[in-house]
Design an enzyme around this catalytic site. Structure first.
Site, PDB file in Angstrom:
ATOM      1  N   ASN A  18      76.559   6.961 -44.984  1.00  0.00           N
ATOM      2  CA  ASN A  18      76.782   7.111 -46.428  1.00  0.00           C
ATOM      3  C   ASN A  18      75.783   8.145 -46.929  1.00  0.00           C
ATOM      4  O   ASN A  18      74.804   8.447 -46.241  1.00  0.00           O
ATOM      5  CB  ASN A  18      76.692   5.750 -47.144  1.00  0.00           C
ATOM      6  CG  ASN A  18      75.284   5.202 -47.196  1.00  0.00           C
ATOM      7  OD1 ASN A  18      74.345   5.871 -47.628  1.00  0.00           O
ATOM      8  ND2 ASN A  18      75.109   3.962 -46.738  1.00  0.00           N
ATOM      9  N   ASP A  32      72.021  -2.525 -39.836  1.00  0.00           N
ATOM     10  CA  ASP A  32      72.641  -2.824 -41.131  1.00  0.00           C
ATOM     11  C   ASP A  32      73.103  -4.287 -41.253  1.00  0.00           C
ATOM     12  O   ASP A  32      73.731  -4.652 -42.254  1.00  0.00           O
ATOM     13  CB  ASP A  32      73.841  -1.897 -41.379  1.00  0.00           C
ATOM     14  CG  ASP A  32      73.436  -0.528 -41.941  1.00  0.00           C
ATOM     15  OD1 ASP A  32      72.341  -0.420 -42.542  1.00  0.00           O
ATOM     16  OD2 ASP A  32      74.215   0.431 -41.769  1.00  0.00           O
ATOM     17  N   ASN A  82      78.597  -7.387 -46.428  1.00  0.00           N
ATOM     18  CA  ASN A  82      79.658  -6.772 -45.628  1.00  0.00           C
ATOM     19  C   ASN A  82      80.127  -7.630 -44.457  1.00  0.00           C
ATOM     20  O   ASN A  82      80.877  -7.159 -43.595  1.00  0.00           O
ATOM     21  CB  ASN A  82      79.211  -5.395 -45.107  1.00  0.00           C
ATOM     22  CG  ASN A  82      78.904  -4.417 -46.217  1.00  0.00           C
ATOM     23  OD1 ASN A  82      77.808  -3.889 -46.297  1.00  0.00           O
ATOM     24  ND2 ASN A  82      79.855  -4.214 -47.107  1.00  0.00           N
ATOM     25  N   ARG A  98      78.894   0.169 -37.159  1.00  0.00           N
ATOM     26  CA  ARG A  98      78.701  -1.199 -37.669  1.00  0.00           C
ATOM     27  C   ARG A  98      79.636  -2.212 -37.017  1.00  0.00           C
ATOM     28  O   ARG A  98      79.527  -3.411 -37.300  1.00  0.00           O
ATOM     29  CB  ARG A  98      78.848  -1.237 -39.200  1.00  0.00           C
ATOM     30  CG  ARG A  98      77.739  -0.481 -39.940  1.00  0.00           C
ATOM     31  CD  ARG A  98      77.636  -0.880 -41.405  1.00  0.00           C
ATOM     32  NE  ARG A  98      77.170  -2.260 -41.579  1.00  0.00           N
ATOM     33  CZ  ARG A  98      77.049  -2.860 -42.758  1.00  0.00           C
ATOM     34  NH1 ARG A  98      77.326  -2.214 -43.868  1.00  0.00           N
ATOM     35  NH2 ARG A  98      76.635  -4.118 -42.838  1.00  0.00           N
ATOM     36  N   ARG A 119      85.556   2.948 -47.461  1.00  0.00           N
ATOM     37  CA  ARG A 119      85.287   1.987 -46.395  1.00  0.00           C
ATOM     38  C   ARG A 119      86.454   1.041 -46.123  1.00  0.00           C
ATOM     39  O   ARG A 119      86.652   0.625 -44.992  1.00  0.00           O
ATOM     40  CB  ARG A 119      84.046   1.171 -46.734  1.00  0.00           C
ATOM     41  CG  ARG A 119      82.777   1.991 -46.846  1.00  0.00           C
ATOM     42  CD  ARG A 119      82.482   2.720 -45.544  1.00  0.00           C
ATOM     43  NE  ARG A 119      81.178   3.345 -45.573  1.00  0.00           N
ATOM     44  CZ  ARG A 119      80.045   2.731 -45.260  1.00  0.00           C
ATOM     45  NH1 ARG A 119      80.054   1.477 -44.901  1.00  0.00           N
ATOM     46  NH2 ARG A 119      78.913   3.375 -45.318  1.00  0.00           N
ATOM     47  N   HIS A 169      81.051   1.396 -51.859  1.00  0.00           N
ATOM     48  CA  HIS A 169      81.467  -0.011 -51.899  1.00  0.00           C
ATOM     49  C   HIS A 169      81.584  -0.439 -53.371  1.00  0.00           C
ATOM     50  O   HIS A 169      80.789  -0.009 -54.220  1.00  0.00           O
ATOM     51  CB  HIS A 169      80.429  -0.939 -51.232  1.00  0.00           C
ATOM     52  CG  HIS A 169      80.483  -0.975 -49.737  1.00  0.00           C
ATOM     53  ND1 HIS A 169      79.338  -0.977 -48.965  1.00  0.00           N
ATOM     54  CD2 HIS A 169      81.521  -1.029 -48.872  1.00  0.00           C
ATOM     55  CE1 HIS A 169      79.676  -1.036 -47.674  1.00  0.00           C
ATOM     56  NE2 HIS A 169      80.993  -1.066 -47.595  1.00  0.00           N
ATOM     57  N   ASP A 210      80.634  -3.068 -54.808  1.00  0.00           N
ATOM     58  CA  ASP A 210      79.464  -3.754 -55.389  1.00  0.00           C
ATOM     59  C   ASP A 210      78.360  -2.802 -55.848  1.00  0.00           C
ATOM     60  O   ASP A 210      77.326  -3.230 -56.347  1.00  0.00           O
ATOM     61  CB  ASP A 210      78.927  -4.852 -54.458  1.00  0.00           C
ATOM     62  CG  ASP A 210      78.344  -4.323 -53.153  1.00  0.00           C
ATOM     63  OD1 ASP A 210      78.301  -3.090 -52.942  1.00  0.00           O
ATOM     64  OD2 ASP A 210      77.924  -5.161 -52.327  1.00  0.00           O
ATOM     65  N   ALA A 253      68.930   2.952 -47.071  1.00  0.00           N
ATOM     66  CA  ALA A 253      70.155   2.767 -46.280  1.00  0.00           C
ATOM     67  C   ALA A 253      71.384   2.679 -47.176  1.00  0.00           C
ATOM     68  O   ALA A 253      72.498   2.448 -46.702  1.00  0.00           O
ATOM     69  CB  ALA A 253      70.040   1.503 -45.426  1.00  0.00           C
ATOM     70  N   CYS A 288      73.934  -6.212 -51.960  1.00  0.00           N
ATOM     71  CA  CYS A 288      74.355  -5.933 -50.569  1.00  0.00           C
ATOM     72  C   CYS A 288      73.631  -6.825 -49.563  1.00  0.00           C
ATOM     73  O   CYS A 288      74.136  -7.068 -48.471  1.00  0.00           O
ATOM     74  CB  CYS A 288      74.042  -4.497 -50.173  1.00  0.00           C
ATOM     75  SG  CYS A 288      74.629  -3.239 -51.274  1.00  0.00           S
TER      76      CYS A 288
HETATM   77  N1  ARG Z   1      73.975   1.268 -44.575  1.00  0.00           N
HETATM   78  C1  ARG Z   1      74.987   0.339 -44.992  1.00  0.00           C
HETATM   79  C2  ARG Z   1      76.346   1.005 -44.881  1.00  0.00           C
HETATM   80  O1  ARG Z   1      76.453   2.158 -45.159  1.00  0.00           O
HETATM   81  C3  ARG Z   1      74.728  -0.143 -46.379  1.00  0.00           C
HETATM   82  C4  ARG Z   1      75.662  -1.250 -46.799  1.00  0.00           C
HETATM   83  C5  ARG Z   1      75.546  -1.615 -48.234  1.00  0.00           C
HETATM   84  N2  ARG Z   1      76.335  -2.740 -48.508  1.00  0.00           N
HETATM   85  C6  ARG Z   1      77.024  -2.964 -49.650  1.00  0.00           C
HETATM   86  N3  ARG Z   1      77.602  -4.110 -49.807  1.00  0.00           N
HETATM   87  N4  ARG Z   1      77.174  -2.040 -50.552  1.00  0.00           N
HETATM   88  O2  ARG Z   1      77.315   0.404 -44.489  1.00  0.00           O
END
Ligand code: ARG
Length: 275
Positions: A24, A67, A73, A92, A139, A168, A170, A256, A262
């Site tokens: 990201n 992560d 997630n 992931r 995503r 995302h 959230d 991150a 998250c």
């Molecule tokens: N580094 C993770 C990714 O890119 C961060 C995830 C953040 N999670 C969230 N629910 N926004 O997947």
């Protein structure tokens, strides 16, 4: 009326956290993560959630999954049903089996999406007003929504995420109570904005700077809003609505691309006729 969910969360300690790849726009491998500070920030978030009256369950940390701390997630929880995420990025995908193992050993019914679609769990699916709003494009796939709705037995309304920094849902939407939510309309397409307008009677619209400060990535426990950092304008508005705002700085995790929400997965969501 306060949210009927948000009293029990699953979290994973940052033993093996790091920025070891870039999936990201916030992630830069050359930026070092201070693991001691990450641990202190994570402990601080747990304390604040517990003080607000929430229970925190622990997912055991696993090496090679930096992560895994972002338990939002893991998948979508509705009642005793758990739909594990299917991650967009191969980096992931190894997390999936760890989440599924925790949920099956804790008595959840694990219901899988077809392998052809991506969906990144509660990070992209938040309950509000008797439906799940579900972000897609970066995503999660729009094609996952019909299946997800069938598996969890609740309506799903898609919101297209139009800005790659807010990959995302959230990062752009945070339910506050039965009428109110923090919203970042600039991160959605026109149709998505209309869906939220029709669903949320009293939105608090964030400015671009507030959104970029991860303001929407907050955790709500009853009348407490736990935010990574609270701009004064937002704080005043929330207080006028009867909320207490508590800041839980999580700067190491922002490296991150994630913040307070998250790092948590609500385990007590129950939407629809079957739960
Ligand atoms: N580094 C993770 C990714 O890119 C961060 C995830 C953040 N999670 C969230 N629910 N926004 O997947």
């Amino acid at each position: 009326m306060t949210l009927p969910w948000g009293r029990t969360f699953l979290m994973c300690p940052p033993e093996h956290f790091g920025v070891l790849y870039e999936i990201n726009p916030w992630m830069h491998q050359e930026v070092a993560v201070d693991l001691d500070r990450a641990r202190a920030q994570w402990d601080g978030l747990v304390d604040v959630l517990r003080q607000a009256g929430a229970e925190v369950e622990i997912l055991p940390p696993e090496p090679n999954h930096p992560d895994l701390v972002f338990t939002a997630n893991a998948g979508v929880v509705n009642g005793r049903c758990f739909v594990p995420s299917r991650f967009r990025h191969p980096e992931r995908r190894g997390e999936e089996e760890h989440y599924a193992a925790w949920f099956s050993s804790h008595g959840y019914e694990v219901a899988a999406l077809p392998p052809t679609v991506s969906h990144e769990g509660a990070g992209d699916a938040l309950p509000f007003g008797g439906v799940f709003l579900s972000g897609y494009r970066q995503r999660s796939d729009a094609a996952a929504h019909a299946q997800l709705s069938r598996l969890i037995g609740a309506p799903v309304r898609p919101i297209e995420l139009a800005d790659e920094r807010y990959y995302h849902l959230d990062l752009t939407f945070c339910p506050l109570d039965d009428r109110r939510a923090l919203v970042a309309p600039d991160a959605w397409d026109t149709y998505g904005r209309r869906v939220v307008e029709a669903l949320v009677p009293e939105p608090l619209a964030l400015t671009v700077d507030e959104t970029a400060g991860f303001c929407a990535n907050s955790v709500v426990v009853g009348t407490t809003v736990v935010m990574p950092a609270c701009p004064p304008r937002v704080g005043r508005r929330l207080e006028a609505w009867g909320f207490d705002v508590v800041e839980a700085p999580v700067g190491e995790f922002q490296k991150a691309g994630g913040a307070c929400r998250c790092l948590t997965l609500a385990l007590d969501v129950a939407v629809g006729p079957n739960v």
